[in-house]
Design a protein around this motif. Structure first.
Motif, PDB file in Angstrom:
ATOM      1  N   GLY A  63      23.680  40.364  43.445  1.00 48.00           N
ATOM      2  CA  GLY A  63      22.860  40.134  42.270  1.00 48.00           C
ATOM      3  C   GLY A  63      23.576  39.602  41.052  1.00 48.00           C
ATOM      4  N   LEU A  64      24.684  38.873  41.239  1.00 53.16           N
ATOM      5  CA  LEU A  64      25.400  38.293  40.100  1.00 53.16           C
ATOM      6  C   LEU A  64      24.896  36.882  39.815  1.00 53.16           C
ATOM      7  N   HIS A  65      25.137  36.457  38.577  1.00 52.55           N
ATOM      8  CA  HIS A  65      24.696  35.131  38.148  1.00 52.55           C
ATOM      9  C   HIS A  65      25.855  34.160  37.972  1.00 52.55           C
ATOM     10  N   ARG A  66      27.034  34.676  37.606  1.00 50.08           N
ATOM     11  CA  ARG A  66      28.176  33.810  37.279  1.00 50.08           C
ATOM     12  C   ARG A  66      29.462  34.402  37.834  1.00 50.08           C
ATOM     13  N   LEU A  67      30.312  33.529  38.379  1.00 51.52           N
ATOM     14  CA  LEU A  67      31.653  33.901  38.815  1.00 51.52           C
ATOM     15  C   LEU A  67      32.672  33.032  38.098  1.00 51.52           C
ATOM     16  N   GLU A  68      33.738  33.661  37.627  1.00 55.92           N
ATOM     17  CA  GLU A  68      34.832  32.938  37.002  1.00 55.92           C
ATOM     18  C   GLU A  68      36.101  33.105  37.828  1.00 55.92           C
ATOM     19  N   ALA A  69      36.973  32.132  37.750  1.00 49.73           N
ATOM     20  CA  ALA A  69      38.285  32.215  38.390  1.00 49.73           C
ATOM     21  C   ALA A  69      39.297  31.573  37.464  1.00 49.73           C
ATOM     22  N   THR A  70      40.421  32.236  37.254  1.00 50.63           N
ATOM     23  CA  THR A  70      41.489  31.669  36.443  1.00 50.63           C
ATOM     24  C   THR A  70      42.699  31.408  37.332  1.00 50.63           C
ATOM     25  N   ASP A 108      49.888  29.920  30.894  1.00 50.18           N
ATOM     26  CA  ASP A 108      48.589  29.282  30.712  1.00 50.18           C
ATOM     27  C   ASP A 108      47.801  29.343  32.014  1.00 50.18           C
ATOM     28  N   HIS A 109      46.476  29.468  31.897  1.00 46.89           N
ATOM     29  CA  HIS A 109      45.599  29.461  33.066  1.00 46.89           C
ATOM     30  C   HIS A 109      44.392  28.578  32.798  1.00 46.89           C
ATOM     31  N   LEU A 110      44.010  27.813  33.801  1.00 42.80           N
ATOM     32  CA  LEU A 110      42.745  27.096  33.761  1.00 42.80           C
ATOM     33  C   LEU A 110      41.616  28.056  34.105  1.00 42.80           C
ATOM     34  N   CYS A 111      40.480  27.880  33.450  1.00 40.29           N
ATOM     35  CA  CYS A 111      39.304  28.689  33.744  1.00 40.29           C
ATOM     36  C   CYS A 111      38.285  27.838  34.499  1.00 40.29           C
ATOM     37  N   PHE A 112      37.886  28.312  35.665  1.00 37.06           N
ATOM     38  CA  PHE A 112      36.838  27.686  36.458  1.00 37.06           C
ATOM     39  C   PHE A 112      35.661  28.639  36.543  1.00 37.06           C
TER      40      PHE A 112
END
Length: 217
Positions: free
Chosen positions: A147-154, A189-193
């Motif tokens: 039931g999640l709407h958004r996933l992020e990955a760094t 530093d990390h990119l956010c996806f």
């Protein structure tokens, strides 16, 4: 596309996802088990050079933190967080053998309905679509049963393999987090996806199958 209304305190966990067939073999994702200790430790200690450059800095030596005796504590912590609905921890298997982990963490419900996803795969399984397939299985699960709407990955910009996994799956790059996380002894530093359920109305696994990257069953 609407997403599932979660039921209970920890919707979506435990679960067994797959199997799907990728170039490396039969891929499944399941909950961690206490008896995974030896296999987990063997892969982690063997692949120190492969993994340490991308993972958060923690006190203690790599061998001690990834010894067989270190697993019960980690397993217990993951299980406790999962039972409280704060994380969805999984291990990756290829042809029945432990190949890595996928963890969905910082699960927030309510109006945000979001979490982050992180993963690692041993050197014996870095090719053949293992990480891509595992993240696809877990993301589809998050956007449906969990039931999640958004996933992020760094991910560190230098981690080209991980960047390829995310971009192949359709995660969009949303920005650069400066000195975001202490990794390998320094602030990196990390990119956010990110990906939302509207981005993949037919599911990520279905996309891999359509592209010839995976087969069901």
């Amino acid at each position: 596309m609407s997403w599932a209304v979660p039921q209970g305190r920890h919707p979506g966990w435990p679960a067994r996802l797959g199997p799907i067939r990728v170039d490396a073999g039969v891929l499944e994702v399941r909950k961690p088990r206490l008896r995974d200790a030896s296999a987990w430790s063997r892969v982690r200690r063997r692949d120190r050079l492969h993994l340490q450059s991308w993972e958060p800095t923690v006190p203690g030596s790599w061998n001690d933190n990834n010894a067989t005796l270190a697993w019960p504590g980690q397993w217990s912590t993951l299980r406790g967080l999962a039972r409280r609905g704060l994380t969805l921890p999984f291990v990756i298997t290829v042809n029945g053998e432990l190949a890595g982990q996928v963890t969905v963490g910082n699960v927030v419900r309510g109006s945000l309905c979001s979490a982050w996803v992180g993963y690692w795969v041993g050197t014996h399984a870095t090719a053949g679509g293992v990480a891509t397939g595992a993240v696809a299985l877990v993301a589809d699960h998050c956007f449906s049963v969990a039931g999640l709407h958004r996933l992020e990955a760094t991910v560190r910009p230098e981690n080209h393999a991980s960047v390829r996994v995310l971009t192949k799956l359709g995660f969009r790059e949303e920005g650069l987090f400066r000195r975001y996380l202490d990794v390998a002894g320094g602030w990196r530093d990390h990119l956010c996806f990110a990906l939302t359920t509207e981005d993949v109305p037919n599911g990520l696994v279905a996309g891999l199958v359509a592209e010839g990257r995976a087969e069901l069953g």
